[in-house]
Design a protein around this motif. Structure first.
Motif, PDB file in Angstrom:
ATOM      1  N   ALA A  79      29.789  40.728  40.775  1.00 26.17           N
ATOM      2  CA  ALA A  79      30.338  40.923  39.423  1.00 26.17           C
ATOM      3  C   ALA A  79      31.746  41.470  39.558  1.00 26.17           C
ATOM      4  CB  ALA A  79      29.473  41.898  38.635  1.00 26.17           C
ATOM      5  N   PHE A  80      32.579  41.202  38.582  1.00 28.26           N
ATOM      6  CA  PHE A  80      33.974  41.631  38.658  1.00 28.26           C
ATOM      7  C   PHE A  80      34.136  43.141  38.763  1.00 28.26           C
ATOM      8  CE2 PHE A  80      33.301  42.270  34.183  1.00 28.26           C
ATOM      9  CZ  PHE A  80      34.148  43.320  33.856  1.00 28.26           C
ATOM     10  N   ASN A  81      33.151  43.895  38.290  1.00 25.09           N
ATOM     11  CA  ASN A  81      33.263  45.348  38.297  1.00 25.09           C
ATOM     12  C   ASN A  81      32.543  46.001  39.478  1.00 25.09           C
ATOM     13  OD1 ASN A  81      30.703  44.819  37.434  1.00 25.09           O
ATOM     14  ND2 ASN A  81      30.735  46.224  35.693  1.00 25.09           N
ATOM     15  N   ASP A  82      32.113  45.216  40.455  1.00 31.60           N
ATOM     16  CA  ASP A  82      31.459  45.752  41.649  1.00 31.60           C
ATOM     17  C   ASP A  82      32.433  45.633  42.815  1.00 31.60           C
ATOM     18  OD1 ASP A  82      29.929  46.411  43.851  1.00 31.60           O
ATOM     19  OD2 ASP A  82      28.154  45.325  43.154  1.00 31.60           O
ATOM     20  N   GLY A  83      33.061  46.734  43.187  1.00 29.33           N
ATOM     21  CA  GLY A  83      34.105  46.712  44.195  1.00 29.33           C
ATOM     22  C   GLY A  83      33.666  47.070  45.605  1.00 29.33           C
ATOM     23  N   ARG A  84      32.367  47.120  45.853  1.00 34.02           N
ATOM     24  CA  ARG A  84      31.911  47.507  47.187  1.00 34.02           C
ATOM     25  C   ARG A  84      32.371  46.537  48.264  1.00 34.02           C
ATOM     26  NH1 ARG A  84      25.719  48.541  45.749  1.00 34.02           N
ATOM     27  NH2 ARG A  84      26.222  46.856  44.296  1.00 34.02           N
ATOM     28  N   ALA A  85      32.573  45.268  47.923  1.00 34.18           N
ATOM     29  CA  ALA A  85      33.040  44.293  48.915  1.00 34.18           C
ATOM     30  C   ALA A  85      34.473  44.595  49.357  1.00 34.18           C
ATOM     31  CB  ALA A  85      32.929  42.874  48.366  1.00 34.18           C
ATOM     32  N   PHE A  86      35.281  45.231  48.500  1.00 34.28           N
ATOM     33  CA  PHE A  86      36.614  45.682  48.915  1.00 34.28           C
ATOM     34  C   PHE A  86      36.473  46.679  50.066  1.00 34.28           C
ATOM     35  CE2 PHE A  86      37.812  44.420  44.535  1.00 34.28           C
ATOM     36  CZ  PHE A  86      38.944  43.666  44.811  1.00 34.28           C
ATOM     37  N   SER A  87      35.520  47.600  49.927  1.00 34.56           N
ATOM     38  CA  SER A  87      35.279  48.596  50.978  1.00 34.56           C
ATOM     39  C   SER A  87      34.770  47.936  52.246  1.00 34.56           C
ATOM     40  CB  SER A  87      34.273  49.645  50.497  1.00 34.56           C
ATOM     41  OG  SER A  87      34.786  50.326  49.380  1.00 34.56           O
ATOM     42  N   ASP A 111      42.885  37.679  38.965  1.00 31.47           N
ATOM     43  CA  ASP A 111      43.571  38.967  38.954  1.00 31.47           C
ATOM     44  C   ASP A 111      43.244  39.828  40.174  1.00 31.47           C
ATOM     45  OD1 ASP A 111      44.655  38.222  36.556  1.00 31.47           O
ATOM     46  OD2 ASP A 111      43.260  39.381  35.337  1.00 31.47           O
ATOM     47  N   GLN A 112      42.111  39.580  40.790  1.00 26.91           N
ATOM     48  CA  GLN A 112      41.698  40.381  41.939  1.00 26.91           C
ATOM     49  C   GLN A 112      42.122  39.785  43.281  1.00 26.91           C
ATOM     50  OE1 GLN A 112      37.489  40.702  41.114  1.00 26.91           O
ATOM     51  NE2 GLN A 112      37.773  42.662  40.097  1.00 26.91           N
ATOM     52  N   VAL A 113      42.550  38.537  43.303  1.00 26.24           N
ATOM     53  CA  VAL A 113      42.914  37.876  44.562  1.00 26.24           C
ATOM     54  C   VAL A 113      44.001  38.636  45.326  1.00 26.24           C
ATOM     55  CG1 VAL A 113      43.883  35.775  45.589  1.00 26.24           C
ATOM     56  CG2 VAL A 113      42.024  35.611  43.920  1.00 26.24           C
ATOM     57  N   PRO A 114      45.095  39.085  44.686  1.00 20.84           N
ATOM     58  CA  PRO A 114      46.100  39.832  45.458  1.00 20.84           C
ATOM     59  C   PRO A 114      45.537  41.104  46.099  1.00 20.84           C
ATOM     60  CG  PRO A 114      47.014  39.163  43.352  1.00 20.84           C
ATOM     61  CD  PRO A 114      45.540  38.865  43.301  1.00 20.84           C
ATOM     62  N   LEU A 132      40.643  28.690  39.463  1.00 23.78           N
ATOM     63  CA  LEU A 132      40.900  27.392  40.093  1.00 23.78           C
ATOM     64  C   LEU A 132      42.179  26.760  39.556  1.00 23.78           C
ATOM     65  CD1 LEU A 132      37.286  25.930  40.184  1.00 23.78           C
ATOM     66  CD2 LEU A 132      38.712  26.494  42.172  1.00 23.78           C
ATOM     67  N   LYS A 133      42.361  26.828  38.248  1.00 23.14           N
ATOM     68  CA  LYS A 133      43.560  26.236  37.622  1.00 23.14           C
ATOM     69  C   LYS A 133      44.815  26.952  38.094  1.00 23.14           C
ATOM     70  CE  LYS A 133      45.377  25.017  33.036  1.00 23.14           C
ATOM     71  NZ  LYS A 133      46.701  25.569  33.082  1.00 23.14           N
ATOM     72  N   ARG A 134      44.815  28.277  38.052  1.00 20.74           N
ATOM     73  CA  ARG A 134      46.006  29.044  38.440  1.00 20.74           C
ATOM     74  C   ARG A 134      46.322  28.877  39.922  1.00 20.74           C
ATOM     75  NH1 ARG A 134      46.642  34.069  35.452  1.00 20.74           N
ATOM     76  NH2 ARG A 134      48.310  34.479  36.931  1.00 20.74           N
ATOM     77  N   LEU A 135      45.298  28.848  40.761  1.00 22.05           N
ATOM     78  CA  LEU A 135      45.531  28.659  42.199  1.00 22.05           C
ATOM     79  C   LEU A 135      46.072  27.266  42.492  1.00 22.05           C
ATOM     80  CD1 LEU A 135      42.412  30.506  43.617  1.00 22.05           C
ATOM     81  CD2 LEU A 135      44.805  31.266  43.767  1.00 22.05           C
ATOM     82  N   SER A 136      45.569  26.258  41.777  1.00 23.12           N
ATOM     83  CA  SER A 136      46.066  24.891  41.983  1.00 23.12           C
ATOM     84  C   SER A 136      47.513  24.756  41.519  1.00 23.12           C
ATOM     85  CB  SER A 136      45.177  23.868  41.274  1.00 23.12           C
ATOM     86  OG  SER A 136      45.296  24.002  39.881  1.00 23.12           O
ATOM     87  N   GLU A 137      47.937  25.594  40.570  1.00 25.28           N
ATOM     88  CA  GLU A 137      49.313  25.609  40.088  1.00 25.28           C
ATOM     89  C   GLU A 137      50.185  26.573  40.898  1.00 25.28           C
ATOM     90  OE1 GLU A 137      48.666  26.820  36.067  1.00 25.28           O
ATOM     91  OE2 GLU A 137      48.082  24.805  35.410  1.00 25.28           O
ATOM     92  N   ASP A 138      49.604  27.190  41.936  1.00 28.93           N
ATOM     93  CA  ASP A 138      50.308  28.161  42.768  1.00 28.93           C
ATOM     94  C   ASP A 138      50.828  29.331  41.938  1.00 28.93           C
ATOM     95  OD1 ASP A 138      51.020  29.078  45.259  1.00 28.93           O
ATOM     96  OD2 ASP A 138      53.012  28.161  45.195  1.00 28.93           O
ATOM     97  N   ARG A 139      49.994  29.800  41.005  1.00 28.80           N
ATOM     98  CA  ARG A 139      50.351  30.906  40.110  1.00 28.80           C
ATOM     99  C   ARG A 139      49.496  32.132  40.421  1.00 28.80           C
ATOM    100  NH1 ARG A 139      49.303  29.011  34.542  1.00 28.80           N
ATOM    101  NH2 ARG A 139      49.881  31.148  34.025  1.00 28.80           N
ATOM    102  N   LEU A 140      49.703  32.691  41.584  1.00 27.93           N
ATOM    103  CA  LEU A 140      48.991  33.890  41.990  1.00 27.93           C
ATOM    104  C   LEU A 140      49.697  35.104  41.383  1.00 27.93           C
ATOM    105  CD1 LEU A 140      46.658  34.775  43.848  1.00 27.93           C
ATOM    106  CD2 LEU A 140      48.335  35.044  45.663  1.00 27.93           C
ATOM    107  N   PRO A 141      48.962  35.985  40.697  1.00 23.88           N
ATOM    108  CA  PRO A 141      49.624  37.151  40.104  1.00 23.88           C
ATOM    109  C   PRO A 141      50.166  38.066  41.196  1.00 23.88           C
ATOM    110  CG  PRO A 141      47.248  37.339  39.866  1.00 23.88           C
ATOM    111  CD  PRO A 141      47.530  35.992  40.462  1.00 23.88           C
ATOM    112  N   GLY A 142      51.275  38.717  40.891  1.00 22.66           N
ATOM    113  CA  GLY A 142      51.890  39.611  41.864  1.00 22.66           C
ATOM    114  C   GLY A 142      51.711  41.061  41.484  1.00 22.66           C
ATOM    115  N   ILE A 143      51.804  41.905  42.478  1.00 25.00           N
ATOM    116  CA  ILE A 143      51.764  43.343  42.275  1.00 25.00           C
ATOM    117  C   ILE A 143      53.045  43.868  42.911  1.00 25.00           C
ATOM    118  CG2 ILE A 143      50.532  45.483  42.743  1.00 25.00           C
ATOM    119  CD1 ILE A 143      47.990  43.743  43.045  1.00 25.00           C
ATOM    120  N   ALA A 144      53.952  44.413  42.098  1.00 24.33           N
ATOM    121  CA  ALA A 144      55.291  44.750  42.560  1.00 24.33           C
ATOM    122  C   ALA A 144      55.353  45.943  43.510  1.00 24.33           C
ATOM    123  CB  ALA A 144      56.200  44.996  41.361  1.00 24.33           C
TER     124      ALA A 144
END
Length: 167
Positions: A79-87, A111-114, A132-144
């Protein structure tokens, strides 16, 4: 439909299959086994090039004796709110020095890919239509700006990988 994405683009003919009672790896496919089944297989053989699926409640340190035999570790984001895989990803990269493929599976949102990339995840099993749509358009969100440590090292000439501005 699930597609595998890396920073270089979508991957065709990925051989890895998450094995369940209903789905089994066939032919050229390779199995991503749950942790207990993986350990059972590793103990019973000397096989290399294995794949393992880590669920949120799993103890990823149990993989340590087998890391040299693992080709891919998939960390599950149920689920989007389960961050244990980040750890799990950070632990594998930073403390256990795992260097082979690390894949995010489950609820992979654009939003979590970066953030997943910063934890050392290098491939993504994506099913979300927007992602899938954003990745195919090469539109990965950035974190400054980043202030936390990362598995990815700072660019040449920058001393603090956790205190830098992204390009």
């Amino acid at each position: 439909m699930t597609k595998i994405w890396r920073e270089t683009g979508f991957v065709e003919n990925d051989p890895w299959v998450i094995e369940t009672d209903e789905a089994k790896a066939e032919g050229e496919q390779k199995a991503l086994l749950p942790l207990d089944q993986f350990i059972e297989k590793a103990e019973a053989s000397n096989d290399v090039g294995l794949g393992v699926l880590i669920k949120p409640a799993d103890d990823v340190t149990r993989l340590e004796p087998y890391l040299y035999r693992i080709e891919i570790v998939a960390v599950d984001f149920p689920a989007f709110n389960d961050g244990r895989a980040f750890s799990h990803a950070s632990l594998l990269r930073d403390r256990l020095a795992y260097r082979n493929e690390l894949r995010a599976v489950g609820d992979v949102l654009i939003d979590q890919v970066p953030l997943m990339l910063r934890c050392g995840i290098d491939s993504f099993a994506v099913t979300n239509a927007t992602a899938l749509k954003r990745l195919s358009e090469d539109r990965l969100p950035g974190i400054a700006v980043h202030y936390q440590p990362t598995s990815r090292h700072a660019e040449a000439g920058e001393g603090y990988s956790w205190r830098r501005r992204s390009a």
